[in-house]
Structures are given as structure tokens and as C-alpha cells.
Scaffold this motif. Structure first.
Motif, PDB file in Angstrom:
ATOM      1  N   ALA A  81      49.167  66.852  88.470  1.00 11.80           N
ATOM      2  CA  ALA A  81      50.360  67.676  88.220  1.00 11.80           C
ATOM      3  C   ALA A  81      51.654  67.059  88.742  1.00 11.80           C
ATOM      4  CB  ALA A  81      50.160  69.061  88.834  1.00 11.80           C
ATOM      5  N   GLY A  82      51.586  65.826  89.163  1.00 13.29           N
ATOM      6  CA  GLY A  82      52.825  65.182  89.602  1.00 13.29           C
ATOM      7  C   GLY A  82      53.161  65.455  91.053  1.00 13.29           C
ATOM      8  N   ARG A 117      48.650  55.423  87.513  1.00  7.95           N
ATOM      9  CA  ARG A 117      49.926  56.036  87.127  1.00  7.95           C
ATOM     10  C   ARG A 117      50.096  57.390  87.814  1.00  7.95           C
ATOM     11  NH1 ARG A 117      51.218  59.870  83.398  1.00  7.95           N
ATOM     12  NH2 ARG A 117      49.154  59.847  82.460  1.00  7.95           N
ATOM     13  N   ARG A 120      50.766  56.965  91.522  1.00  9.20           N
ATOM     14  CA  ARG A 120      52.152  56.527  91.784  1.00  9.20           C
ATOM     15  C   ARG A 120      53.124  57.685  91.593  1.00  9.20           C
ATOM     16  NH1 ARG A 120      51.030  51.528  89.049  1.00  9.20           N
ATOM     17  NH2 ARG A 120      51.745  52.560  87.164  1.00  9.20           N
ATOM     18  N   GLU A 121      52.899  58.444  90.511  1.00  9.61           N
ATOM     19  CA  GLU A 121      53.818  59.559  90.236  1.00  9.61           C
ATOM     20  C   GLU A 121      53.739  60.636  91.321  1.00  9.61           C
ATOM     21  OE1 GLU A 121      53.872  59.058  85.372  1.00  9.61           O
ATOM     22  OE2 GLU A 121      53.031  60.901  86.242  1.00  9.61           O
ATOM     23  N   MET A 181      42.399  77.863  81.987  1.00  8.97           N
ATOM     24  CA  MET A 181      41.075  78.015  81.394  1.00  8.97           C
ATOM     25  C   MET A 181      39.995  78.331  82.434  1.00  8.97           C
ATOM     26  SD  MET A 181      41.149  75.097  78.464  1.00  8.97           S
ATOM     27  CE  MET A 181      42.612  74.174  78.870  1.00  8.97           C
ATOM     28  N   ASN A 199      38.082  66.562  79.452  1.00  5.31           N
ATOM     29  CA  ASN A 199      38.562  67.456  78.388  1.00  5.31           C
ATOM     30  C   ASN A 199      37.412  68.133  77.648  1.00  5.31           C
ATOM     31  OD1 ASN A 199      38.557  64.521  77.883  1.00  5.31           O
ATOM     32  ND2 ASN A 199      38.683  65.093  75.743  1.00  5.31           N
ATOM     33  N   ASP A 203      35.632  74.384  77.842  1.00  3.60           N
ATOM     34  CA  ASP A 203      35.262  75.577  77.074  1.00  3.60           C
ATOM     35  C   ASP A 203      34.672  76.645  77.991  1.00  3.60           C
ATOM     36  OD1 ASP A 203      36.011  74.527  74.688  1.00  3.60           O
ATOM     37  OD2 ASP A 203      34.021  73.841  74.105  1.00  3.60           O
ATOM     38  N   ARG A 237      50.097  80.459  86.070  1.00  2.00           N
ATOM     39  CA  ARG A 237      50.544  79.459  85.097  1.00  2.00           C
ATOM     40  C   ARG A 237      50.128  78.024  85.453  1.00  2.00           C
ATOM     41  NH1 ARG A 237      51.232  82.404  81.144  1.00  2.00           N
ATOM     42  NH2 ARG A 237      53.233  83.166  80.393  1.00  2.00           N
ATOM     43  N   PRO A 239      47.385  74.778  85.504  1.00  4.10           N
ATOM     44  CA  PRO A 239      47.497  73.880  86.650  1.00  4.10           C
ATOM     45  C   PRO A 239      48.816  73.110  86.734  1.00  4.10           C
ATOM     46  CG  PRO A 239      46.226  72.807  84.930  1.00  4.10           C
ATOM     47  CD  PRO A 239      46.576  74.171  84.418  1.00  4.10           C
ATOM     48  N   SER A 240      49.734  73.377  85.816  1.00  8.74           N
ATOM     49  CA  SER A 240      51.028  72.696  85.906  1.00  8.74           C
ATOM     50  C   SER A 240      51.854  73.314  87.027  1.00  8.74           C
ATOM     51  CB  SER A 240      51.792  72.844  84.595  1.00  8.74           C
ATOM     52  OG  SER A 240      50.960  72.530  83.512  1.00  8.74           O
ATOM     53  N   TYR A 241      52.853  72.566  87.461  1.00 14.30           N
ATOM     54  CA  TYR A 241      53.716  73.090  88.516  1.00 14.30           C
ATOM     55  C   TYR A 241      54.811  73.977  87.926  1.00 14.30           C
ATOM     56  CZ  TYR A 241      57.168  73.281  92.255  1.00 14.30           C
ATOM     57  OH  TYR A 241      58.054  73.723  93.209  1.00 14.30           O
ATOM     58  N   HIS A 242      54.933  75.162  88.487  1.00 15.45           N
ATOM     59  CA  HIS A 242      56.038  76.065  88.133  1.00 15.45           C
ATOM     60  C   HIS A 242      56.556  76.638  89.446  1.00 15.45           C
ATOM     61  CE1 HIS A 242      55.094  76.063  83.818  1.00 15.45           C
ATOM     62  NE2 HIS A 242      53.830  76.115  84.194  1.00 15.45           N
ATOM     63  N   ARG A 244      58.481  78.889  90.138  1.00 17.33           N
ATOM     64  CA  ARG A 244      58.553  80.354  90.193  1.00 17.33           C
ATOM     65  C   ARG A 244      57.261  80.989  90.704  1.00 17.33           C
ATOM     66  NH1 ARG A 244      59.230  83.536  84.567  1.00 17.33           N
ATOM     67  NH2 ARG A 244      58.986  85.648  85.363  1.00 17.33           N
ATOM     68  N   TRP A 245      56.144  80.334  90.412  1.00 13.69           N
ATOM     69  CA  TRP A 245      54.852  80.897  90.814  1.00 13.69           C
ATOM     70  C   TRP A 245      54.113  80.017  91.814  1.00 13.69           C
ATOM     71  CZ3 TRP A 245      55.623  81.064  85.210  1.00 13.69           C
ATOM     72  CH2 TRP A 245      56.074  82.306  84.772  1.00 13.69           C
TER      73      TRP A 245
END
Lengths: 314, 380
Positions: A81-82, A117, A120-121, A181, A199, A203, A237, A239-242, A244-245
Motif C-alpha cells: 500500500a505504499g 519496487r 523502495r516505495e 474482500m 490474485n 474469491d 476501505r 487495503p489501500s490507504y485512506h 480518512r479511515w
């Protein structure tokens, strides 16, 4: 006592006394106002967590109960997620430093994830130094994925050669996150990053795939310790970073029981969701049912009455 | 050495190199999975996907296939080759072929479509299902950065097909649905230059993209993997109904359609299932769509079953004929009499086949040379 008797004693000790103990250490102020990490506080959190987990005042001795000095140890982190929602380098390096104090040679410690990658990120400096702690992605030349397929129950994957060949013991140092998911992604699901085709396992709320992947020989036989990096918890929301949450939770969660650790992580997420007025994961039909599957498979405990949670502030 | 022999023996990397298209830094062999890491720079594209919806909070929903993957930022779809980057969905394999070869069109198999022609066959990494018996899992069940990819944009594909006198460009080996944009643009370019196209697919795709695709390609072969949802759930990880819908869409379009059914012992070879499927075919798309029953060989995650006995293939072949399907073939059994095409009227052989070799062709203007009965297909 001779070696073999000692080993038997350890196994019984883990299974009977501590298998489902989960330690949650809060370190208020570990994240400083500027977003940096208070290194000293972080180390105290680690020390205290390991001490309580192993019922031993000396962290070095505690680690020796988990790992052998000869172990080649992998610390599987999650950097997908960076920078804002990955195990920070300070968190991984502090653990590595503690392991060194416990007798593991630096050359035998690998901090790793899927790709260079992503590492590093997330702020890591890659390091293949032969004598020191290594920080590498599976896509580092000379590592890569196995050529032989591992087929087990519903799993058919090529394993990262780091997990299958380069290490003898493993720590899942996972970020605690909501997952669209799976419901929750924590210590067990972190190992999705150890195979070439994660990936294919999303399911049905990732059920039974999280449990079945964990039960493969390369994970089950090597996994020794779950640590959930809950300094920042993405409770919605993910596994991305937000922002707000994302809650500044400033905690680390430790357990020898991978299922119990994730169960407690799930409860943390549910509490945060409730506090913010969000529906529970069950109501959103994405409760992490793979934990019950894992329990049925004998991988650990997912029933609250069988999990002993010890919380402490440092 | 003849050109075809050269391609067969040397493989695609050499072929590409000879065509002057291969990335200078690429190394031979091109088509084998690089089991070790490729190093720092994966050769990926970043071309916006065609079929998806944007949702709040940088989330997207892919509408290309029946999975409808809902993905947060930085997540990939089930196919492994499409990624949400900051709320925009991208294909990572546009113009990035992992396999390139020249094949006889019969290998696809397409038996009523330009027989004896050569097909420039291309694939990228990825697949939107996960068949446990996949024959090409080393490229279909991986992410593009885990194998070697070559820059092979649509214009270069068509140019190469022309250069090597390929009548057809075939999208094959993995699942073309996952490289839809690449396939679509290549097909547009091919049509402009007079090269025909063929899609070899599992048909696990939504109606809108399938309808759009049929407008730009010339032939579609669909693998109907079973006629039960239970099989699709357990062994394909997909849905049967969308495949049946896709078959009907192709049949209604101008694209030529053939079906393949891989007969796997004990899993999808019951007489009842085969008969029901054949009845569905006759009812929904008619008796003239060629149906190929292929022999299974143990592979990937299904290694505990024997190869399909020829007697089983002959049994299902007989059932299909009984149900009224006119062009029924047995595949992967070189030399079997059911490889050839028979005129349903006079019963004589109109296209003689042995493996991928073609013997006599007794067609004149798309009709049986002996009795003038029309034989459906796209003939030269």
C-alpha cells in the motif's frame, strides 16, 4: 537436560501454556507529531511484548525460546500500500535489531516482500550485503519463485524462494488493515505475498485460501511468530490507504498463534469501525470467515473464550 | 531450412529477433518462464482499460468479465494483469507479448476457417479463470512481471503477419479477454491491412465487451469446459452461464464460431452431461457450429487422472452426432478418422486431416465437391 527433551518441552510449553495468548502493547506517542517514530518507545513496545508473550523478563531469552541461533530468519513485511500504510523501515529494523540481540546473526536475517519496487516505495533501502541484514524483494536476481509448483488442497502456487529455500523460520510482520474482500488482512494473509499468484485466492472472502495457504509446508513449518503492526490501522476501505479511515492506533500485537493474533486484529478493526459509526464487517458480509476455517484446520484459535488477551501500555 | 521449420525449431524469440522486433536486451529462450527474477525493471504497459467503473475513494469495478472485481488503489484484478493505479484502471500487458509463434490454424483448433493457413499467434500473461487442468499455466497463471515480455505493439503484430504471409493473427495460449485492449486495437489494425483475426478463448466475458469484440474480429473459438456450474466452480473458478451467453452472442454476430470441449475422465465426461450440452447447442446455436471433443492430458493441478481414453472420445462423438450436431471432431488424437470433415449429406470426406496436416480438400465454392451440399465455414 539434553537437546531432544528440551525441544519436546518447548513444544508442549507453546501448545499448552501460550498457544493462544495475544499481547497488545500500546505505545502512546510512538508516532511523533511530525509523523516520525520514537525509536526508543518502539523498542520498549517490542521488548515488553516479547516479555509478556513468553512469560520471561529477559527479551533475549524469550526470543531464544522461539528461534534457534542457527535459524535463517525471514521477516515478511507488507509494503503493497505504499509508504503511508506499510511497515516502516524503523519497525522492521527494530525487530531485526532485537533478534540480533537474541542471538540471530545479522547475515541470517532477511526483511522481505514481493518486489523491490514496493519495498523502495515504502521507504526501504534494498540491501543484499552478505554480512548484514538483507532487505530484498522476491524479484531480486538470484531469488525469484520456485520452479516447482506447490499443490495443496485448493492451493497451486510457486513459492518465493525466500520463503521456501532461504529461510528456516519466519515472522509475519503485517500491517493490520481492513480488506474489501477478505474483511481483514493481517498476519496470515500477509503470506499471500509469498506466492506468485495471490490474485487467484481472493474469491469467497479469501476463504479457505488464507488458511490453506498457511497450512502449506513452507509456511506452517516455518512460521513462528505473528506481529501485527497496528501503529496505523486502516479500519475501512482497505487495503489501500485512506487518511480518512486510518486510525493512529500506536499498538503492536504479538502472538505465537497466527489465528488468534488475526482474530484480535479483527476485533480492533471492528471496535474502530463501531466507534466511527460504520457497519460491522459481518453486516457488510465480509467478516474474515477464513479465521474459523483456520481454527477448524487446527492452525490456531478463533474463538474468544480460547484466546487470552493481555493489554499493556508502555 | 524452410521458414516453417525454422519457426518450429527456433521458437518465437529467434523469430522476433529475425523480424527485428525483439527488445535488444531480451535473452533467449523467450517462451520459457524465467523462473528466476527478471531484475528491477518489469516490462509493463500503462494503458487505460476499456471496461470499468470509477467509484469514490479511488476504487474501481472492472466490468470486462463476470468476476466484476472491485479494487482499491494499487490492487490487481483476479487476472493479475490489470491494476488500479490511483483510481484509474490500467492494463499492464498492452503490446507486451509473452508468447509469439507461427501455428497452423488447425492447431487452435479452427477447422472451418481458412484451412491450411498460418496464424501468427500471440499471448500475454494472465487469465481470468484458474482451470486446474490448464495446459499453459506457466504463462496464464502468472503476473506479467514474472515472465519475459516483448514489446510487440499492434502495428508491429500486423506488419509481422504480413511479412510472414500469415492469413490470420490468433490471440491464444492464455486468455485473450485479459488483454482485450491489445487484441481489439490489433484487430482494427489487421482489418485495415487485410489480415484476419481469430480469438481462442474460454468465453468468460461480459456481454458488452463480447459484442464489441465480435465487430472487429473474424473468428472466435470458445472452450466450453463443462456443462455444469459445479465443474466451473470446482475446476475452473468461473461461471458457466456467462460462457453460454457469450456463445450465443458470437453465433448471432458475423464472426465465425467453433466450440471445443476438453473431455476429462470422470469430471465432465458423463453421457448425460454431454447429451444435455449437445441439445443446448442444437437448440440455441444450431447444428452447424463445429464442435471439437479434445483429449485431456494430465497437467498443472490435475495429475491424478489418466489421459482421456479414445473410447470415451468416440462415445461423446457419437452422442453429439445422435443429437444432430453435423460437424463433430475428435482432437489431440492424431490420425483418428474423426479429425476429418465429412459432408453430412453424402458422408464423403471434404477436408482430410491428420494431426495438423491437411490432405485433400474437396470443397468448391464452400460446397461439397461430390454432392454440392453447402459446408458452413470461412473458406479461402
Amino acid at each position: 537436560m539434553t537437546g531432544p527433551i528440551d525441544i519436546t518441552w518447548k513444544e508442549e510449553y507453546f501448545l499448552i501454556v501460550m498457544a493462544s495468548k495475544v499481547v497488545l502493547i500500546r505505545g502512546k506517542g510512538v508516532l511523533t507529531g511530525g509523523g516520525d517514530i520514537d525509536q526508543k518507545k518502539l523498542l520498549s513496545m517490542y521488548n515488553r511484548g516479547i516479555q509478556i508473550l513468553m512469560d520471561n523478563q529477559n527479551p533475549k531469552d524469550s526470543l531464544r525460546l522461539i528461534f534457534k541461533n542457527s535459524d535463517r530468519l525471514g521477516i515478511k513485511i507488507n509494503t503493497i500500500a505504499g509508504r503511508k500504510l506499510s511497515s516502516r523501515p524503523e519497525v522492521s529494523y527494530s525487530l531485526a535489531s532485537l533478534l540480533q540481540d537474541g542471538g540471530i546473526q545479522p547475515k541470517n536475517i532477511i526483511i522481505w516482500d514481493r518486489t523491490n519496487r514496493e519495498l523502495r516505495e515504502a521507504g526501504y533501502r534494498l540491501n543484499l550485503n552478505r554480512g548484514g541484514i538483507k532487505v530484498i524483494g522476491t524479484d531480486t536476481k538470484g531469488f525469484g519463485y520456485d520452479s516447482q509448483l506447490t499443490s495443496y488442497l485448493n492451493i497451486g502456487s510457486l513459492f518465493s524462494s525466500i520463503q521456501s529455500n532461504k529461510i528456516t523460520a519466519s515472522i509475519s510482520l503485517a500491517i493490520l488493515k481492513d480488506h474489501g474482500m477478505a474483511g481483514v488482512t493481517a498476519g496470515m494473509k500477509n503470506y499471500f505475498g509469498a506466492v506468485h499468484n495471490p490474485n487467484k485466492y481472493h474469491d469467497f472472502n479469501c476463504n479457505p485460501f488464507v488458511a490453506e495457504l498457511f497450512e502449506t509446508k513452507f509456511i506452517k513449518q516455518k512460521h513462528k511468530l505473528s506481529i501485527l503492526d497496528s501503529l496505523i490501522v486502516q479500519y475501512h476501505r482497505g487495503p489501500s490507504y485512506h487518511a480518512r479511515w486510518a486510525e493512529k492506533y500506536e499498538a503492536l500485537i504479538f502472538s505465537l498463534d497466527p489465528v488468534a493474533a488475526d482474530y484480535v486484529g479483527w476485533q480492533v478493526i471492528e471496535k474502530l469501525r463501531a466507534k466511527k459509526g460504520l457497519a460491522s464487517l459481518k453486516e457488510e458480509k465480509r467478516a474474515p470467515v477464513y479465521l474459523k476455517t483456520a481454527e477448524k484446520m487446527g492452525l490456531g484459535k478463533a474463538s474468544p473464550e480460547e484466546i487470552k488477551i493481555i493489554e499493556e501500555d508502555v | 531450412m524452410k521458414r516453417r521449420q525454422f519457426f518450429k525449431t527456433a521458437g518465437g524469440a529467434t523469430f522476433l529477433a529475425s523480424a527485428g522486433l525483439m527488445n535488444q536486451t531480451s535473452t533467449f529462450p523467450a517462451f520459457l518462464m524465467d523462473l528466476y527474477a527478471l531484475g528491477e525493471e518489469a516490462n509493463l504497459s500503462k494503458v487505460e482499460a476499456r471496461y470499468y467503473k470509477k467509484h469514490p475513494d479511488r476504487e474501481i469495478e472492472c466490468t470486462l468479465c463476470p468476476r466484476f472485481c472491485k479494487l482499491g488503489d494499487k490492487e490487481r484484478g483476479y487476472c493479475g494483469v490489470r491494476e488500479n493505479i490511483g483510481g484509474t484502471y490500467y492494463t499492464l500487458v498492452y503490446g507486451k507479448a509473452c508468447s509469439i509463434a507461427l501455428d497452423p490454424i488447425e492447431k487452435k483448433p479452427l477447422f472451418h476457417y481458412l484451412p491450411k493457413s498460418s496464424a501468427l499467434s500471440i499471448a500475454t500473461a494472465g487469465c481470468n479463470v484458474n482451470c486446474k487442468f490448464c495446459q499453459n499455466w506457466e504463462i496464464s497463471q502468472v503476473r506479467p512481471e514474472q515472465i519475459q515480455n516483448y514489446d510487440f505493439p499492434p502495428g508491429a503484430v500486423v506488419k509481422t503477419a504480413k511479412k510472414y504471409r500469415c492469413a490470420v493473427i490468433a490471440y491464444t495460449y492464455t486468455e485473450p479477454v485479459v488483454f482485450y485492449e491489445y487484441m481489439y486495437d490489433t484487430s482494427l489494425e489487421a482489418r485495415k491491412k487485410g489480415v484476419r483475426t481469430a480469438v481462442i478463448t474460454g468465453g468468460h466475458i461480459n456481454p458488452e465487451p463480447m459484442e464489441d469484440l465480435t465487430k472487429v474480429v473474424d473468428a472466435i473459438k470458445i472452450d466450453l469446459k463443462a456443462f455444469s456450474q459445479d465443474f466451473y466452480t470446482k475446476y475452473v473458478r468461473g461461471e458457466l452461464q456467462p460462457v453460454l451467453d457469450a456463445i450465443k452472442i458470437v453465433h448471432k454476430s458475423s464472426a465465425w464460431l467453433e466450440l471445443v470441449y476438453l473431455v476429462i475422465p470422470n469430471l465432465n465426461d458423463s453421457s448425460d452431461e454431454i447429451r444435455k450440452m449437445c441439445q443446448w447447442i442444437v437448440k440455441e446455436i444450431g447444428p452447424d457450429v463445429p464442435v471439437h471433443f479434445s483429449k485431456f492430458v494430465p497437467m498443472y493441478l490435475v495429475k491424478n487422472l489418466p489421459p482421456t481414453p479414445v473410447s470415451t472420445l468416440e462415445k461423446v462423438h457419437k452422442i453429439a452426432l445422435e443429437e444432430g450436431i453435423r460437424y463433430v471432431y475428435i482432437g489431440n488424437v492424431p490420425g483418428h478418422s474423426a479429425e476429418s470433415t465429412y459432408c453430412p449429406n453424402c458422408k464423403k470426406i471434404v477436408i482430410e486431416r491428420r494431426g495438423y496436416s491437411i490432405g485433400k480438400i474437396a470443397l468448391k465454392g464452400g460446397k461439397c465437391k461430390y454432392c454440392d451440399n453447402p459446408i458452413p465455414g470461412i473458406w479461402i
